[in-house]
Design a protein around this motif. Structure first.
Motif, PDB file in Angstrom:
ATOM      1  N   GLY A 194       0.806  -1.214   0.000  1.00 46.38           N
ATOM      2  CA  GLY A 194       0.000   0.000   0.000  1.00 46.38           C
ATOM      3  C   GLY A 194       0.836   1.259   0.000  1.00 46.38           C
ATOM      4  O   GLY A 194       0.336   2.344  -0.312  1.00 46.38           O
ATOM      5  N   ASP A 195       2.116   1.134   0.339  1.00 44.27           N
ATOM      6  CA  ASP A 195       3.000   2.301   0.354  1.00 44.27           C
ATOM      7  C   ASP A 195       3.234   2.838  -1.057  1.00 44.27           C
ATOM      8  O   ASP A 195       3.278   2.074  -2.030  1.00 44.27           O
ATOM      9  CB  ASP A 195       4.363   1.930   0.953  1.00 44.27           C
ATOM     10  CG  ASP A 195       4.473   2.260   2.427  1.00 44.27           C
ATOM     11  OD1 ASP A 195       3.890   3.271   2.845  1.00 44.27           O
ATOM     12  OD2 ASP A 195       5.145   1.503   3.158  1.00 44.27           O
ATOM     13  N   MET A 196       3.413   4.151  -1.147  1.00 37.16           N
ATOM     14  CA  MET A 196       3.928   4.790  -2.351  1.00 37.16           C
ATOM     15  C   MET A 196       5.409   5.030  -2.105  1.00 37.16           C
ATOM     16  O   MET A 196       5.774   5.643  -1.093  1.00 37.16           O
ATOM     17  CB  MET A 196       3.206   6.102  -2.629  1.00 37.16           C
ATOM     18  CG  MET A 196       1.693   5.967  -2.768  1.00 37.16           C
ATOM     19  SD  MET A 196       1.180   4.893  -4.133  1.00 37.16           S
ATOM     20  CE  MET A 196       1.729   5.847  -5.552  1.00 37.16           C
ATOM     21  N   VAL A 197       6.251   4.515  -2.998  1.00 41.69           N
ATOM     22  CA  VAL A 197       7.701   4.628  -2.789  1.00 41.69           C
ATOM     23  C   VAL A 197       8.352   5.320  -3.982  1.00 41.69           C
ATOM     24  O   VAL A 197       7.888   5.213  -5.119  1.00 41.69           O
ATOM     25  CB  VAL A 197       8.341   3.235  -2.579  1.00 41.69           C
ATOM     26  CG1 VAL A 197       7.839   2.605  -1.292  1.00 41.69           C
ATOM     27  CG2 VAL A 197       8.082   2.314  -3.759  1.00 41.69           C
ATOM     28  N   LEU A 219       0.566  -3.719   9.086  1.00 45.18           N
ATOM     29  CA  LEU A 219      -0.225  -4.639   8.279  1.00 45.18           C
ATOM     30  C   LEU A 219      -0.537  -4.041   6.913  1.00 45.18           C
ATOM     31  O   LEU A 219      -0.599  -4.777   5.920  1.00 45.18           O
ATOM     32  CB  LEU A 219      -1.535  -4.972   9.007  1.00 45.18           C
ATOM     33  CG  LEU A 219      -1.410  -5.666  10.362  1.00 45.18           C
ATOM     34  CD1 LEU A 219      -2.781  -5.806  11.002  1.00 45.18           C
ATOM     35  CD2 LEU A 219      -0.747  -7.026  10.208  1.00 45.18           C
ATOM     36  N   ALA A 220      -0.757  -2.742   6.865  1.00 44.99           N
ATOM     37  CA  ALA A 220      -1.116  -2.086   5.604  1.00 44.99           C
ATOM     38  C   ALA A 220      -0.839  -0.599   5.717  1.00 44.99           C
ATOM     39  O   ALA A 220      -1.013   0.003   6.778  1.00 44.99           O
ATOM     40  CB  ALA A 220      -2.593  -2.317   5.285  1.00 44.99           C
ATOM     41  N   ALA A 221      -0.412  -0.016   4.605  1.00 45.47           N
ATOM     42  CA  ALA A 221      -0.177   1.427   4.545  1.00 45.47           C
ATOM     43  C   ALA A 221      -1.234   2.079   3.659  1.00 45.47           C
ATOM     44  O   ALA A 221      -1.646   1.513   2.641  1.00 45.47           O
ATOM     45  CB  ALA A 221       1.217   1.709   3.983  1.00 45.47           C
ATOM     46  N   ASN A 222      -1.691   3.244   4.060  1.00 45.72           N
ATOM     47  CA  ASN A 222      -2.629   4.068   3.277  1.00 45.72           C
ATOM     48  C   ASN A 222      -4.012   3.449   3.112  1.00 45.72           C
ATOM     49  O   ASN A 222      -4.765   3.838   2.212  1.00 45.72           O
ATOM     50  CB  ASN A 222      -2.030   4.384   1.899  1.00 45.72           C
ATOM     51  CG  ASN A 222      -0.740   5.160   1.998  1.00 45.72           C
ATOM     52  OD1 ASN A 222      -0.650   6.129   2.745  1.00 45.72           O
ATOM     53  ND2 ASN A 222       0.272   4.747   1.255  1.00 45.72           N
TER      54      ASN A 222
END
Length: 313
Positions: A40-43, A72-75
């Motif tokens: 879920g991360d934007m990298v 567990l989850a980003a964004n």
């Protein structure tokens, strides 16, 4: 030149980006980052798909694991608490997941699965109990018959990112298949306790045809909460309301005189197990808070000692 991509798979520092490319961490990020990329991360990636940095997260859904916290989850915008009707159903487990959602600032959604296999009366009672303890929406579904699937899909907006969590065997993979045709593997469930094998072994980001997306997580047997005591209180609004009638403003609802909460338990207006759950979660959050404080104090002490040594050189 760098570009920004979303992480759709993460396992043991193996990352897949939404464009299908594999990515690796830069040495600097590996050494200096407080946390590694999560699904879920934007990298931000440099040439060769080397992850140089993580864009600021809107939300972090975390659980306590050992002395630390696991993302567990980003964004994510929603936490879908998936629970099978039958042996695996537990109000206490729902309360724990609700604390995780409140702490992350995301919306909880409760989904009861396998209603085609459950006694209709048991299903109605479970739904009623959930609505009594929470204002989160509750959906009763069957991936096999399709019951409740359209209503559940219609609840979400195109830009929503939904993290699925629940015990192994709760039916998360079947639910995803029904919602977006992800064609995920499913596994059998033991009859005596309603538990199953870990079908999902890593986190995945999956887009649906409706525009909203899912982050599928492995089945969680342990749902450890963090140090957010306010999130704990938020999950028990009924007890907070009753507490307004207590003699003391700082009443702990254990053995104080004229405790309105204890009166409600004695009079059958409040389930004693729900009050016990509040006490357990309060103790757990306080212990986690103490652990985090000690870690910060230890880190500060180490920095002070390093500064003193540098000054002597």
């Amino acid at each position: 030149m760098s570009e920004i991509f979303r992480v759709i798979f993460a396992s043991r520092e193996i990352y897949t980006l939404e464009n299908g490319e594999r990515a690796v961490l830069s040495g600097k990020l590996r050494l200096e980052a407080e946390s590694l990329p999560a699904v879920g991360d934007m990298v931000r990636c440099s040439e060769g798909f080397v992850i140089e940095s993580i864009e600021p997260r809107r939300t972090e859904l975390k659980r306590a694991v050992g002395a630390g916290m696991q993302i567990l989850a980003a964004n994510a915008t929603h936490l879908m608490i998936v629970m099978a009707l039958g042996a695996g159903f537990s109000l206490r487990r729902v309360e724990r997941f609700m604390v995780l959602a409140r702490s992350a600032g995301i919306k909880p959604v409760i989904v009861l699965t396998k209603c085609d296999l459950a006694n209709p009366v048991d299903a109605a009672v479970a739904e009623s109990e959930l609505r009594e303890i929470s204002d989160a929406p509750v959906f009763v579904t069957s991936a096999f018959t399709g019951e409740g699937i359209a209503e559940l899909a219609g609840y979400f907006s195109p830009d929503d990112i939904i993290c699925l969590s629940g015990l192994s065997g709760a039916g998360k993979s079947s639910l995803l298949n029904a919602l977006c045709g992800a064609e995920l593997k499913t596994s059998s469930v033991r009859e005596h306790d309603g538990k199953g094998k870990h079908t999902t072994t890593a986190r995945h980001f999956i887009r649906s045809s409706g525009g909203f997306s899912f982050i599928d997580t492995p089945g969680l047997r342990e749902v450890g909460i963090g140090s957010d005591t306010e999130a704990v209180e938020d999950v028990f609004p009924d007890i907070s309301e009753l507490a307004e009638g207590c003699r003391f403003s700082d009443c702990t609802h254990t053995d104080e005189p004229d405790c309105a909460v204890l009166r409600a338990v004695a009079g059958g207006r409040l389930d004693g197990e729900r009050l016990n759950s509040l006490h357990r979660l309060r103790r757990e959050a306080a212990a986690r808070n103490d652990t985090e404080r000690k870690k910060k104090d230890k880190k500060l002490s180490k920095l002070v000692k390093q500064a003193v040594r540098m000054k002597k050189i």
